[in-house]
Design a protein around this motif. Sequence first.
Motif, PDB file in Angstrom:
ATOM      1  N   ASP A 100       0.698  -1.134  -0.083  1.00 57.77           N
ATOM      2  CA  ASP A 100       0.156  -0.085  -0.062  1.00 57.77           C
ATOM      3  C   ASP A 100       0.740   1.342  -0.212  1.00 57.77           C
ATOM      4  O   ASP A 100       0.196   2.234  -0.026  1.00 57.77           O
ATOM      5  CB  ASP A 100      -1.058   0.142   1.243  1.00 57.77           C
ATOM      6  N   TYR A 111      -7.240  -0.149  -1.674  1.00 55.65           N
ATOM      7  CA  TYR A 111      -6.723   1.127  -2.138  1.00 55.65           C
ATOM      8  C   TYR A 111      -7.608   2.107  -2.650  1.00 55.65           C
ATOM      9  O   TYR A 111      -7.472   3.353  -2.262  1.00 55.65           O
ATOM     10  CB  TYR A 111      -5.950   1.028  -3.394  1.00 55.65           C
ATOM     11  N   PRO A 154      -2.540  -5.147   0.435  1.00 61.00           N
ATOM     12  CA  PRO A 154      -2.077  -4.033   0.976  1.00 61.00           C
ATOM     13  C   PRO A 154      -0.972  -3.972   1.936  1.00 61.00           C
ATOM     14  O   PRO A 154      -0.085  -3.228   1.805  1.00 61.00           O
ATOM     15  CB  PRO A 154      -3.381  -3.122   1.291  1.00 61.00           C
TER      16      PRO A 154
END
Length: 689
Positions: free
Chosen positions: A239, A579, A682
Motif C-alpha cells: 500500500d 486502495y 495492501p
Amino acid sequence: MPKPTNLRRRAAVFALAACAAMPAVQAVELPAPQPAELRFDFTGRPAPGAVAVAAKGNGRAPLYDAATGHGFVDRTGALPARPVHTAGIRCGSGGCVIAEPAIDANAGTDHYNHFGMAFRIKAAPGAYAVRVRTTSDAADTTVSITGLQTSRLVNPGFWDAAGLMPNQTRVTAQGRDWSYRYVNGRGFIDIEIEPKKAGVPVGVAEIVLAPIPPQPRPAGAPPVLFTLGDSTVKTYTFDEAPMSGWGQVFDSLFDPAKVKVLNYSMGGRSFRNAYAEGRLNDLLMAGRVGDVVMIQFGHNDESADETKRFGRGASEAMYAEMIREMYVPAIRARGMVPVFVTPMSRVNGAQAPGEPYVNSFGKRRFPEVMKALGAELGVTTVDLNARSVEYYNAAGTDAITAMVMSIEAGETPGKTNDGSYANGHPANKIDGTHYKEALSKQYARLVVTELARLAAAGDRVAAGIVASLDDDVRRAVAAGDWSAIYPEIAGDIVRGEGTYYRNQIEKLLQLGVLRKDAQGNFRPQAPMRTGEFIDALKKAMDLPATSLAGHADGPLTRETMGALLHDAYHAKFKAKPAYMTDYNGKTILPGSPGYDPNLDSGAQGAMYYPLVRWAQLQDTAAVAPAFVDKVRDAYELGLIRSEAGIARGRMVNGRLLEPRIVVTRAKAAKALYFMWVLAQPPKGENDRR
C-alpha cells in the motif's frame, strides 16, 4: 571504559566467529560475568545480599556517589538529559517516595516532564533483567530505564510495516512490579520513577539487576546481518508502493545458507528515537555473538527538535554521543559487530538539468561525524553518502528524478500519510528523500561494492560480509557488471527520456510480465501491441488464461486499454480493494500506525478517484460506442486517467481522455504496474522477486 568498582569487574574474553560463512571479523571484548544479581533495598528492612539505600541524617535521599556506584541524580542519562528532583525525595520504611505538586501541561505529547526521581546504578555495558518494585501502583506510575519511552513498550507492537517482526522485549507492569530486559551501553543504568498524576506519591522499594549473558549461536545456524535505519532503509508494504528502501532488497544479494538478513528499519527513525522506542534494544536482545548490525541514521536526526524529550533530531554532539556511548558499547557488549553506513544524500527534486548534485548534509554534517567515529572506534564504515552523490551525477537528472518519489496521476494506487497517491503526489512536490525500487537496488549495489572495496583494503569485518554474498553477486562486484543480478534493467531506460517510467518497466521485466528485445532494450516509445498487453495484464493480475478474450491484435489504443482494464478489474475483484476504500481520502495522523513524519504534506485527505469527473472530460464523445460503457467505468474506478496535463510532483488531473491515441510501451507499463499493485495485499511485504 568505566574503572572497576565493587559492582563491576572486567576481564577480556573473545567472541569467536560461529560460522565459517561469515569469517571471524575481529575479537569482541565482552564484560566479565557479573555477580548473580545486584539488589538494592530502599525500605530499611534487612534484606540478605541487598545494598541498603538509606536516608541521610537530614532525612533526604542519598545522591549518586561514584565510589559506591549508586544514588539518586538530578538529571537522567537520556538525550537530552531530563531534569528530575532529588530534594523532594523522602526515604522511610516503605521506600523512597516523592510527590510532584503539578504535572506538565504537555502531558499529551511526546515532549513532557513529570519529573519524579531517577536512581543511578553503575553497570557495565551488557544486557540485564531489571526488576523494579515501586511504592505506587502502575496506574499512577511510569517506570523507565535511561530514557526509554515506556508508553511504546507496554503494548504489543511490531518493528516492521508488514507486522512480521513483533517486539519481543516489552515492558511488563503488574501492580507494583515492573520488568524490563535492557541492553546497556552507557556504563550506568538510570531507573526513572515518574508520576502520572499531580500530588500522588510515587517511589521505589526495590531494584534488582540480573545480568543476561550474550547468546551463542546454535551449531549449524547461520549468522544474522541486521539492518537498522530510517525510511530509506525500511522494507515497505504494497500500500506504500512504489516507495522502497535499500534494506528491502538487500537480502536478495546474499546466500541464505551463509547469512540471514533481518531489516529492523522504519520510517521517521533516528539514532535517538530508535533507541527510545526500544527498537535497538529488541534487536540486541534477539542477536547472537558474531551477528552484524549495519546502522544508517542521519536524515531524521536533522530534525530541529533535539531539545524535545522524545524528539528525533540531534546536534552533531548528541549524534556522536549516541554512537559512542549508547550504540557501539551496547552492540559490542552483546558480542555483535557494528557497521556504519553513512546516509545517502537527499536528492533535490527541483534539480535543473545539467546542475551537479552535491551532498545535502550541509548544516549538520552527520556523514562526516559518522566517518570520524568509525575511524576512532574501529567500526567498519560504508560511505554511501559519497557514493550516492557520485552515482547521481553519473546517472543524470532525468534518471535520478524518475527514481525518487516523483509521482503523477495514475502512477500508483498507493498512499501516503495524507491519503492516496492516485492523483499525483499530495505534497505537490518531487520527494527527493524517498525513492522507488529502481533506486533502492542501486543503493544496495553501492553498499556491497563499497564493502568489497573495504575488504580488499584489509577490513576483516567487510571481508566477512562479502564472503556471505551470493556467488553471482561477488562475481558482479569483481567485474563491475551487474547485468546478471539485475537483468530487468534494459539498456534504453537508464539515460535520458527513456528513464521516465524506469521503475515500472524494471518491476514488470523482473516479474516476467513484459520482456526486453534481443538487443536487451525495452523500446519505451514504441507502440504497445494489444496481444502483448493482454498477456501482460493476465500475468500481472494472476488472471485465468481464458480471460480478456475478444480483442483483435494490433496497436493498442487508449480506449481498448480502458476496456481491457475494466474487464481485468471485474475478473479480479468482487468488491473494491482497500486502495479505493480504506485509503481513499483518509489522513493518517501523528501517532497512528504507519505514520511517517517525513511524509507530511498538508493536502489532507487526498482522494483516490479522479479529481475531474467523466462529464468534465472534453473528448468522451470520441470513444467508440462499443467501448464507452467499459471505458467510463474504468475511468470512474481510476484505472485509466487523462495523460494530458498531468505532471510529476503535482496532484492534478487532465481533461482529455484521448481515446484513439496509440499507447506506448512506457505508458502501457505505467498502467500495468498500477494494476499489479492494485491486485496485491495492501499490508503484504513488497519484497516480490
